[in-house]
Design an enzyme around this catalytic site. Structure first.
Site, PDB file in Angstrom:
ATOM      1  CB  THR A 133      -4.485  -4.553   6.569  1.00  6.09           C
ATOM      2  OG1 THR A 133      -4.557  -5.820   5.917  1.00  6.09           O
ATOM      3  CG2 THR A 133      -3.104  -4.369   7.175  1.00  6.09           C
ATOM      4  CB  SER A 176      -0.963   0.013   1.197  1.00  5.09           C
ATOM      5  OG  SER A 176      -1.985  -0.932   0.994  1.00  5.09           O
ATOM      6  CE  LYS A 217      -8.891  -6.058   6.143  1.00  7.11           C
ATOM      7  NZ  LYS A 217      -8.735  -5.287   4.939  1.00  7.11           N
ATOM      8  CB  THR A 250     -12.419 -20.155  14.966  1.00  9.87           C
ATOM      9  OG1 THR A 250     -11.038 -19.932  15.267  1.00  9.87           O
ATOM     10  CG2 THR A 250     -13.235 -20.154  16.244  1.00  9.87           C
ATOM     11  CE1 TYR A 272       0.630  -6.896  -1.411  1.00  5.15           C
ATOM     12  CE2 TYR A 272      -1.602  -7.159  -0.592  1.00  5.15           C
ATOM     13  CZ  TYR A 272      -0.367  -6.564  -0.511  1.00  5.15           C
ATOM     14  OH  TYR A 272      -0.110  -5.643   0.474  1.00  5.15           O
ATOM     15  CG  ASP A 293     -11.050  -4.745   2.310  1.00  5.60           C
ATOM     16  OD1 ASP A 293     -10.134  -4.243   1.626  1.00  5.60           O
ATOM     17  OD2 ASP A 293     -10.897  -5.139   3.479  1.00  5.60           O
ATOM     18  N   GLY A 323     -11.956 -18.764   5.402  1.00  6.96           N
ATOM     19  CA  GLY A 323     -11.736 -17.697   6.376  1.00  6.96           C
ATOM     20  C   GLY A 323     -13.059 -17.106   6.832  1.00  6.96           C
ATOM     21  CB  ALA A 324     -15.031 -16.769   9.389  1.00  4.72           C
ATOM     22  N   GLY A 325     -12.723 -13.933   8.912  1.00  2.69           N
ATOM     23  CA  GLY A 325     -12.299 -12.681   9.553  1.00  2.69           C
ATOM     24  C   GLY A 325     -12.903 -11.486   8.826  1.00  2.69           C
TER      25      GLY A 325
HETATM   26  P1  NAP Z   1      -8.540 -11.278  10.091  1.00  2.01           P
HETATM   27  O1  NAP Z   1      -9.757 -10.460  10.346  1.00  2.01           O
HETATM   28  O2  NAP Z   1      -7.497 -11.344  11.153  1.00  2.01           O
HETATM   29  O3  NAP Z   1      -9.020 -12.785   9.733  1.00  2.01           O
HETATM   30  C1  NAP Z   1      -8.060 -13.783   9.501  1.00  2.01           C
HETATM   31  C2  NAP Z   1      -8.774 -15.064   9.072  1.00  2.01           C
HETATM   32  O4  NAP Z   1      -7.781 -16.026   8.746  1.00  2.01           O
HETATM   33  C3  NAP Z   1      -9.624 -15.700  10.157  1.00  2.01           C
HETATM   34  O5  NAP Z   1     -10.672 -16.392   9.557  1.00  2.01           O
HETATM   35  C4  NAP Z   1      -8.641 -16.660  10.817  1.00  2.01           C
HETATM   36  O6  NAP Z   1      -9.247 -17.776  11.429  1.00  2.01           O
HETATM   37  C5  NAP Z   1      -7.858 -17.140   9.624  1.00  2.01           C
HETATM   38  N1  NAP Z   1      -6.508 -17.525  10.033  1.00  2.01           N
HETATM   39  C6  NAP Z   1      -5.542 -16.698  10.514  1.00  2.01           C
HETATM   40  N2  NAP Z   1      -4.434 -17.405  10.786  1.00  2.01           N
HETATM   41  C7  NAP Z   1      -4.721 -18.698  10.476  1.00  2.01           C
HETATM   42  C8  NAP Z   1      -3.984 -19.908  10.549  1.00  2.01           C
HETATM   43  N3  NAP Z   1      -2.707 -19.930  11.002  1.00  2.01           N
HETATM   44  N4  NAP Z   1      -4.582 -21.059  10.163  1.00  2.01           N
HETATM   45  C9  NAP Z   1      -5.864 -21.042   9.695  1.00  2.01           C
HETATM   46  N5  NAP Z   1      -6.610 -19.926   9.621  1.00  2.01           N
HETATM   47  C10 NAP Z   1      -6.044 -18.774   9.994  1.00  2.01           C
HETATM   48  O7  NAP Z   1      -7.784 -10.797   8.777  1.00  2.01           O
HETATM   49  P2  NAP Z   1      -8.412 -10.168   7.450  1.00  2.01           P
HETATM   50  O8  NAP Z   1      -8.365  -8.703   7.537  1.00  2.01           O
HETATM   51  O9  NAP Z   1      -9.702 -10.850   7.199  1.00  2.01           O
HETATM   52  O10 NAP Z   1      -7.326 -10.591   6.343  1.00  2.01           O
HETATM   53  C11 NAP Z   1      -7.203 -11.926   5.891  1.00  2.01           C
HETATM   54  C12 NAP Z   1      -6.172 -11.991   4.762  1.00  2.01           C
HETATM   55  O11 NAP Z   1      -6.677 -11.324   3.605  1.00  2.01           O
HETATM   56  C13 NAP Z   1      -4.843 -11.318   5.097  1.00  2.01           C
HETATM   57  O12 NAP Z   1      -3.786 -12.046   4.525  1.00  2.01           O
HETATM   58  C14 NAP Z   1      -4.947  -9.972   4.423  1.00  2.01           C
HETATM   59  O13 NAP Z   1      -3.677  -9.418   4.106  1.00  2.01           O
HETATM   60  C15 NAP Z   1      -5.718 -10.363   3.172  1.00  2.01           C
HETATM   61  N6  NAP Z   1      -6.429  -9.220   2.609  1.00  2.01           N
HETATM   62  C16 NAP Z   1      -6.035  -8.783   1.388  1.00  2.01           C
HETATM   63  C17 NAP Z   1      -6.694  -7.710   0.818  1.00  2.01           C
HETATM   64  C18 NAP Z   1      -6.278  -7.226  -0.532  1.00  2.01           C
HETATM   65  O14 NAP Z   1      -6.589  -6.078  -0.861  1.00  2.01           O
HETATM   66  N7  NAP Z   1      -5.634  -8.044  -1.349  1.00  2.01           N
HETATM   67  C19 NAP Z   1      -7.734  -7.066   1.491  1.00  2.01           C
HETATM   68  C20 NAP Z   1      -8.116  -7.557   2.718  1.00  2.01           C
HETATM   69  C21 NAP Z   1      -7.442  -8.646   3.287  1.00  2.01           C
HETATM   70  P3  NAP Z   1      -9.807 -17.712  12.945  1.00  2.01           P
HETATM   71  O15 NAP Z   1     -11.199 -17.168  12.837  1.00  2.01           O
HETATM   72  O16 NAP Z   1      -9.745 -19.138  13.375  1.00  2.01           O
HETATM   73  O17 NAP Z   1      -8.888 -16.815  13.720  1.00  2.01           O
END
Ligand code: NAP
Length: 316
Positions: A79, A34, A83, A191, A260, A139, A165-167
Site C-alpha cells: 500500500t 486489512s 505500489k 505534483t 476508509y 486494486d 492524485g497521480a500515485g
Molecule cells: P502513492 O502512490 O504514495 O500516491 C499518493 C498520491 O497522493 C500522490 O498523487 C501524491 O501526490 C498525493 N499526496 C500525498 N500526500 C499529499 C499531500 N500532503 N498533499 C497533496 N497530495 C498528496 O499512494 P497510493 O498507493 O496511490 O494511495 C493513495 C491513497 O489511496 C492512500 O490513502 C491509500 O491508503 C488509499 N488507497 C486505498 C485503497 C482501498 O482499498 N480503499 C486502495 C489503494 C489506495 P504527489 O504525486 O505530489 O506526491
C-alpha cells in the site's frame, strides 16, 4: 503496555512453528483494516496462515520484499507509497499490473510437480525449492466493483470523472476507468508533472477518452480521492481547499474517497452536505483483498465474512 493487557486479534496460541504468513507493507500502516479482514478470512477457510502489517520506509522496500521471500511468506500486499516501486521489485509481473503501472499484490511461487510455477500457498512444505515473487494488481478491479455496487451504478460508460492524485492507486483507477469507457477524465495532483504524465499515458492507450487537467466546469458524474488526504484530522482538502464552494456550486453526482478510516472524511462530509452521493474506500479494500486472497489460496474468498470483519473494524 502492561504485560497483562489483552491485545485484540489472533491469539498467540494460534501461531505455531508451522504457521505461514502474509503481510501488508506500507507507510503509514497503523490505519490498515486489512489484517482484521484477512485473518477473519483465513480462519473461515481453515488455513494455518496469519496476516500481518508492517511499516516499511520506501528505502527499505527491497529488503522487506526479499526478507518475506526468504522466509517463504505466502504473499504480500503493498500500500501507500509502495505500489509503483513494487512493479520493479517483483520477479515477474502480470500483464494487467504492467498495464496499470502498479503492483498491490505479490504471490510467492515455487516450481510445482510439473515444473509450472505454483503459489507457495498451494505447495507442500518439502516441495519449496526456488521462490519467485509474482506481481499483480487487484486494486483496479476492486475499485470498479465498489463504485458499481456502492453507487448502484452498473455502467460507467460515458461518465465525466474528476480523479484527485497521480500515485499508484490513482494510476490504476485512471486506466481502469478508461477501460470501463468513461468519456472525460479530469486529473489533479499536487505534483502537476505526474498528472500530466498520467494524462499522456491514458490518452495514448485510450484515445476515445478525453483527458484534461484541473477541475471540471459543470457537474461531474464522479469525483474520486486517490490521495491520503483525509486520513488525519486537520489534513487539507484534496480539492485544494475548495471543497465546500466547488462541491456546492458544481454538485458532482457522486464522491468516492479511497480513504476508509475515518469512515467519513471531511471531503465526504462536505460532499454529503452539498447533496452528492458518497462512499468511502471500504468496498475497494474488500474486493482488492478478496482477489489477493484468491491468488494466494486458489479458492474463492469468503467475501461476506471479510465484509463483516472489515465493517466491524472500521465502524466498531
Ligand atoms: P502513492 O502512490 O504514495 O500516491 C499518493 C498520491 O497522493 C500522490 O498523487 C501524491 O501526490 C498525493 N499526496 C500525498 N500526500 C499529499 C499531500 N500532503 N498533499 C497533496 N497530495 C498528496 O499512494 P497510493 O498507493 O496511490 O494511495 C493513495 C491513497 O489511496 C492512500 O490513502 C491509500 O491508503 C488509499 N488507497 C486505498 C485503497 C482501498 O482499498 N480503499 C486502495 C489503494 C489506495 P504527489 O504525486 O505530489 O506526491
Amino acid at each position: 503496555m502492561a504485560y497483562n493487557q489483552r491485545v485484540s486479534g489472533p491469539s498467540v496460541e494460534s501461531i505455531q512453528a508451522s504457521t505461514r504468513f502474509c503481510a501488508v507493507l506500507g507507510q503509514p500502516i497503523r490505519h490498515s483494516a486489512s489484517p482484521a479482514m484477512q485473518n477473519a478470512a483465513l480462519d473461515a477457510l481453515g488455513l494455518p496462515w496469519r496476516y500481518l502489517a508492517a511499516e516499511v520506509r520506501p528505502g527499505d522496500l527491497p529488503a522487506a520484499i526479499a526478507g518475506a521471500k526468504a522466509m517463504k511468506f505466502i504473499g504480500l500486499n503493498l500500500t501507500i507509497p509502495h505500489k509503483i516501486a513494487a512493479l520493479e521489485l517483483a520477479d515477474v509481473v502480470d500483464e494487467k499490473a504492467r498495464l496499470l503501472g502498479a503492483v498491490n499484490t505479490i504471490v510467492f511461487e515455487t516450481p510445482g510437480p510439473t515444473g509450472d510455477w505454483i503459489p507457495l500457498g498451494r505447495a507442500a512444505d518439502g516441495q519449496i525449492t526456488e521462490v519467485r515473487g509474482h506481481g499483480y494488481n487487484t486494486d483496479a478491479a476492486g475499485l470498479a466493483r465498489s463504485l458499481k455496487e456502492d453507487f448502484h451504478w452498473p455502467d460507467l460508460r460515458g461518465a465525466k470523472v474528476l480523479l484527485l492524485g497521480a500515485g499508484g492507486a490513482a494510476r490504476a483507477a485512471a486506466l481502469q476507468l478508461a477501460e470501463e469507457g468513461v468519456a472525460i477524465l479530469f486529473l489533479m495532483n499536487r505534483t502537476a508533472a505526474k498528472a500530466e504524465h498520467l494524462a499522456l499515458e491514458v490518452s495514448a492507450r485510450f484515445p476515445a477518452v478525453m483527458v484534461m487537467l484541473g477541475l471540471p466546469r459543470g457537474p461531474a458524474d464522479l469525483v474520486i480521492n486517490a490521495t491520503p488526504l483525509g486520513l488525519n484530522a486537520g489534513d487539507p482538502s484534496p480539492l485544494g481547499g475548495l471543497d465546500d464552494d466547488w462541491l456546492k456550486s458544481q454538485r458532482p453526482r457522486r464522491v468516492y474517497d479511497m480513504v476508509y478510516r475515518p469512515a467519513e472524511t471531511a471531503l465526504l462530509r462536505a460532499a454529503k452536505s452539498a447533496g452528492c452521493q458518497t462512499a468511502n474506500g471500504a468496498g475497494m479494500l474488500l474486493y482488492q483483498g478478496a482477489a489477493s486472497l484468491e491468488l494466494w489460496a486458489g479458492v474463492p474468498a469468503p467475501v461476506d465474512i471479510m465484509r463483516a470483519a472489515l465493517l466491524k473494524n472500521i465502524y466498531g
